[in-house]
Structure formats: structure tokens, C-alpha cells
Scaffold this active site. Sequence first.
Site, PDB file in Angstrom:
ATOM      1  N   GLU A 245       0.861  -1.186   0.000  1.00 24.89           N
ATOM      2  CA  GLU A 245       0.000   0.000   0.000  1.00 24.89           C
ATOM      3  C   GLU A 245       0.892   1.227   0.000  1.00 24.89           C
ATOM      4  O   GLU A 245       1.950   1.247   0.641  1.00 24.89           O
ATOM      5  CB  GLU A 245      -0.909   0.033   1.229  1.00 24.89           C
TER       6      GLU A 245
ATOM      7  N   CYS B 185      -6.628   1.371   2.763  1.00 24.17           N
ATOM      8  CA  CYS B 185      -7.516   2.529   2.778  1.00 24.17           C
ATOM      9  C   CYS B 185      -7.431   3.377   1.521  1.00 24.17           C
ATOM     10  O   CYS B 185      -8.408   4.033   1.163  1.00 24.17           O
ATOM     11  CB  CYS B 185      -7.207   3.378   4.003  1.00 24.17           C
TER      12      CYS B 185
ATOM     13  N   ASN C 143     -12.242  -2.851   0.546  1.00 27.63           N
ATOM     14  CA  ASN C 143     -11.166  -3.109   1.510  1.00 27.63           C
ATOM     15  C   ASN C 143     -11.797  -3.437   2.855  1.00 27.63           C
ATOM     16  O   ASN C 143     -12.305  -4.527   3.042  1.00 27.63           O
ATOM     17  CB  ASN C 143     -10.226  -1.899   1.589  1.00 27.63           C
ATOM     18  N   GLU C 144     -11.783  -2.519   3.774  1.00 32.24           N
ATOM     19  CA  GLU C 144     -12.381  -2.788   5.092  1.00 32.24           C
ATOM     20  C   GLU C 144     -13.774  -2.177   5.118  1.00 32.24           C
ATOM     21  O   GLU C 144     -13.972  -1.096   5.643  1.00 32.24           O
ATOM     22  CB  GLU C 144     -11.497  -2.182   6.184  1.00 32.24           C
TER      23      GLU C 144
HETATM   24  O1  AHR Z   1      -2.196  -1.186   6.689  1.00 37.31           O
HETATM   25  C1  AHR Z   1      -2.615   0.076   7.071  1.00 37.31           C
HETATM   26  C2  AHR Z   1      -4.137   0.223   7.011  1.00 37.31           C
HETATM   27  O2  AHR Z   1      -4.727  -0.611   7.941  1.00 37.31           O
HETATM   28  C3  AHR Z   1      -4.769  -0.177   5.721  1.00 37.31           C
HETATM   29  O3  AHR Z   1      -4.756   0.836   4.800  1.00 37.31           O
HETATM   30  C4  AHR Z   1      -6.173  -0.497   6.132  1.00 37.31           C
HETATM   31  O4  AHR Z   1      -6.769  -1.458   5.311  1.00 37.31           O
HETATM   32  C5  AHR Z   1      -6.038  -0.928   7.554  1.00 37.31           C
HETATM   33  O5  AHR Z   1      -6.943  -0.280   8.369  1.00 37.31           O
END
Ligand code: AHR
Length: 638
Positions: A43, A234, A365-366
Site C-alpha cells: 500500500e 484505505c 477493503n475494510e
Molecule cells: O495497513 C494500514 C491500514 O490498515 C490499511 O490501509 C487499512 O486497510 C487498515 O486499516
Amino acid sequence: MKKLYPLAICLAALSAQAQTNIAIDATKPATDISPDMWGIFFEDINFAADGGLYGELVKNRSFEFPQALMGWAAMGQVELADADPAFKANPRYARITKGESYRPAGLENEGFRGISLERGKTYDFSAQVRNASQRPLKLGVELINSIGRTYKTDTLTIAPAAGWQKIEATLTSALTDPKGRLRVLLLTPGTIDIDHISLFPTDTWKGRKGGLRRDLAQALADLSPKVMRFPGGCIVEGTDLANRYQWKKTVGPVEERPLNINRWNYNFSNRMAPDYFQSAGLGFFEFFQLSEDIGATPLPILSCGLACQYETGEEVPLDSLQPYIDDALDLIEFANGPVSSRWGALRAEMGHPEPFNMRYIGIGNEQWGEVYPERLELFLKQIRAKHPEIMVVGSAGPLPQGEQFDYLWPEMRRLGADLVDEHYYREPEWFFGNADRYNDYPRKGPKVFAGEYASHDYENRTANTYLSALSEAAFMTGLERNADLVRMATYAPLFAHVEANQWHPDLIWFDNAEVMRTPNYYVQQLFANNPGTRVLPIATQNGPEIYTSATLDEPTGEVIVKIVNRSAEPRKVKLDLKAPKGKNYVSGSHTYLQSDDLAAQNALGEPEKVYPRQRPVKIGADGEIEVLPQSVNVYRLR
Ligand code: AHR
């Protein structure tokens, strides 16, 4: 592997220990282990892309940051303009005017916390320029040191022309300085427009022009990752939908990839990074290419039409979701489609006519709440219809348990997601205590993808301590024992710049010149280099603080045994390894990590404290081995 561990084991302590019995049945190889089991998650956080893996040394090369001269120091008359730009997607450029006086006019770039220069090394400079005057102009390009001293000027002559032209030069650094800068000066009176001012080390990963930083890419390759999740996290979601990661804006010529603000720029008020933007120079083509280089299967994650639910939570109405679904379908075409297709043609144009063999896609994602499954369902319908060969990864939300998690798992089963992405950022005790997490999970329905995890050693300021690594290793034995269910796992986050980071711990730390592998990195490496192909039944008796797994590696015929000892005492272990006829598995290699100091960390520029060592191993008739205190052990037995 550096040297053998001096066997300073206290035998008295050993004999006082009760013996642990480990029974492994190599006559009954069970389920297969996914060939994609151990991987990485990239990321763009902590300056992982711009200022990190992406080799560009110039910050704000296109003057598109909202503060257009951020990263630049202007000398003399420098204006900003955007009329008749060189690039539509990044229209702003600088106009430098030098008068007849001796006063200089030009720009100086500070790089990403400096530009690391090494004496004798070469750097590829390029820029787009427009000289609308009637006479040639001279541009001086200089690599300067941290206090602004110049050692050498390269002069480029720019012919008069109505339009834009690209200028290029290979600069040899006359100095070594981790905080160098790039200076561009107009040497002759006149006016010049300049844009996309770029500097890369010539020595990039695979020698690709405008490519990736070699040492960081090598650190990834050395992990032997089998899957690569990208680009988030994120940043996939965005603070709002406009800010989400859009893969189509990250392919094609780099100059035409529009700048996006990185949400980690402002995400944590105590770790603001006002100069953190995404140039998308490391975009989706580069992701696929790197995955291929390092032997990892690509796992892209796309927006499901929900912006970060911790932030705006902006939602695309269900009846307007089609462009998002099209993004997913088109990405599959970009990766795998024939060169005669629209997106396959772009891939070919970018230099890769062969398909990238993408097999997975993650949607969201989340995410959480009803808004997520109702969107995922629409994606699934169309992806299944058009690409039944692609496996779809859904989300279990941001936490490894709780209301959202309990709601989402049945929803993922109902929708028939192939894998469910679970995330766990927890303290070391959680990791030790969850080594059996998957023993009793239902076996029907989606498989598990441990898409983000890291042990957070809160007592040591969430640093990459040996304790965190040890607890991850203990947990990973449980993932491996349950490899019929857990098909992939990727630690998070991957990279962090020591001078520009928002989140820790992280697997790999770096500054502009060096890279540092953490104890956690070596745990990942031990598992990824020794996965095996089939799980072997294993039973451990009298093993408090001992965590185990065993696999068979069919290509080599070796049995791989992993033993994690969290105790501060050495441990006497009796291995009872039931072998098929004609085999005995008594000798081989032993690779291990060990430290008496749970707070031990590796640091940039210092000799590593925690790193793997290897020695031969021979198991006697009694099957006894001595396991070092606080150690992660991999035995490959022939
Ligand atoms: O890994 C850091 C963050 O943690 C990522 O962007 C997210 O998916 C999680 O909350």
C-alpha cells in the site's frame, strides 16, 4: 544466512525441562497448501511508492501539488502557468525568465527528504521544455549537495520550437550526499517553460528506465512472495469517492497520470505529511510487472463504491454502480485480455503483450454494514458471468471479531465469495493466543485470506521487536496447519520511510540510501521459502509455549517442520516422525531466528541483531532435538 549460532545451551536447564513430544505422520499428506500462501501487501503508505519503491527522485515533478511549488525553491523570476500545457492531465508548468543581468533564474528540488546521491553513479534527468523564442537557450542541470554546493554543471541547449520537447541527460554525480538536491538554471537570457522535471537513478530494478528502486524491489524478491495484494488498504477507498484509487488513471504514459492526494497525507493528525501525493508512477502496469518479476500472483483490490467508512463513508447509489463494476471487468481485460481488446491493447502498448495471468480480484477493503454486501453482490453477478475463472475476495471488515465481522461472514457465504479477507492488528498475546483460531472454522464456503496482519508490541511503542515477530511466527504455524482453509496471508504494511511514516510496525524500513529488514521480515521469509505443498498431520503433547506445523514438499520429497518456542528456556523435543517405507527423514537443514532479547530490533546502518542462521541437522535414533529459547525454527528433513 550468516553464521552458526554458538550453541550456548544450558544443558542443566534442558534436563530440568519436561520433554515435548511432536508426532508427525508423513505417510498421510493431507490437504494441499495454496501455492499462493505467503505473500506481500503493498500500500502507498509511509512513502512506500513516491519517495520509496518508485525510483523518481524529484518531488512534485509536475507542479500539480495544490501548493504548486512545494518541494521546489525558486530563484529569480519563476511563474506558474497552464495555458497550452504539455500534458492535459497535469497541465501546470513553470515559466522561468532570465534577464540580461548575471542574476540566476531557476528551480531547485529537495527530493523526498533529500535526494540520495552517490559519487560516480549516474542519474537519468529529463524534462519537458518549450522555448518559444527565436534563439537557442542554455539550461544548466546540477546535482548539488545538502548545503547547496555545486560540483559540476551539465549544460543542455534547447532549440527554439513552437511546441514542447523532451530533453534528457545522463548526469554523473561528483558527490555522495544522502540529502542532495537537483538544480535547474536558465543560463542564457530568455524565457523557458518547463514541466515534468524528473530524475531517476540509472541503476533501477531490472535496469528499466523510470523504474523502481533496485534495493527495495530486491528486498521484495528476497521474500519469495507468492501473492501481491495492491494498492490498499484505505487508499483504495479514498477519504471520499473522488479521492479513491482509480486504476485507469494509473496506466498509460506517466506524464498523463493525474496526481491524487494520498489520504495518509492527513489521516493521522499527529503524523501529517503535507507533501504526500500519489504521482501514480508506480501504477497498475508496474504492479503487474513487479508481481511477475518476483513470482507473485497479482491480487488487485478495487473500490466497491464506498469511501472510507471511518471517514466520509460516501456511497455510490446502487443504480449508479456500473462504472465501478466496469472498472473491475476492464481491469481483468487489461491484465489478461487479448491484445486485440481495448485494454489488452494498452497493456501491449505499455510493453507487455502477454497476459499477466491475474487470477484474483478483491472488491472493497475494510467495508462493513449492509451497504457492502449489496454492492458486492452486483459486482459478483457480472464478474461471475463474464469471468468465471477469476476468484473474488470479499471483506470481513476492519476487525477480526465483533458485530461487523459476525454479520459479514454469513453474508460472504450467502453471496459465494471465494475468499474472505480478515485483518488483524493486535498485541503479541493475541497472536500467540490465536494460533488455533482456524482449527474450528467451518470448512464449507469461502476460504480465508489473512490480508493484513501485524503484531503490535504496544509496550515497545509498536516497534518491529523480536517479540512481535515471534508471536507472528507462532500464529503463522496455525495458518499453515489450517492451509485447507487459509489460502493466503500477507503482512501489513510493507514499507516505511524512516523520515516519513504514518504507521508502524512495518515489514521493511528504508531511508533514501539504505534498506533494513525487520525480524518480522525474516519470519515471513522463513515461511515463504519453506511452505511445502501438503499439510502433514501433527500432534504436539506437553507443549506449552511451543507452536508447530509440518508440511511435505513434494518436489524435493522433504518434510518441513516448523517449531516456535516462545519460552525463555531451551526445550527438549522428541520428534516422532512416521515415514513411508524406504524413507526416514533424519538429516537436513535447520534455519532459525533466535534472540534472548524480546525487545531486539534491527536498525538502519547498524549490524542486524536478528537474522536467520542455518546449520545442518541430524536427528538421532531417539528423535530428540533441542530447541533454542525464544526461537523460530524450520527443519527441512530428507
Ligand atoms: O495497513 C494500514 C491500514 O490498515 C490499511 O490501509 C487499512 O486497510 C487498515 O486499516
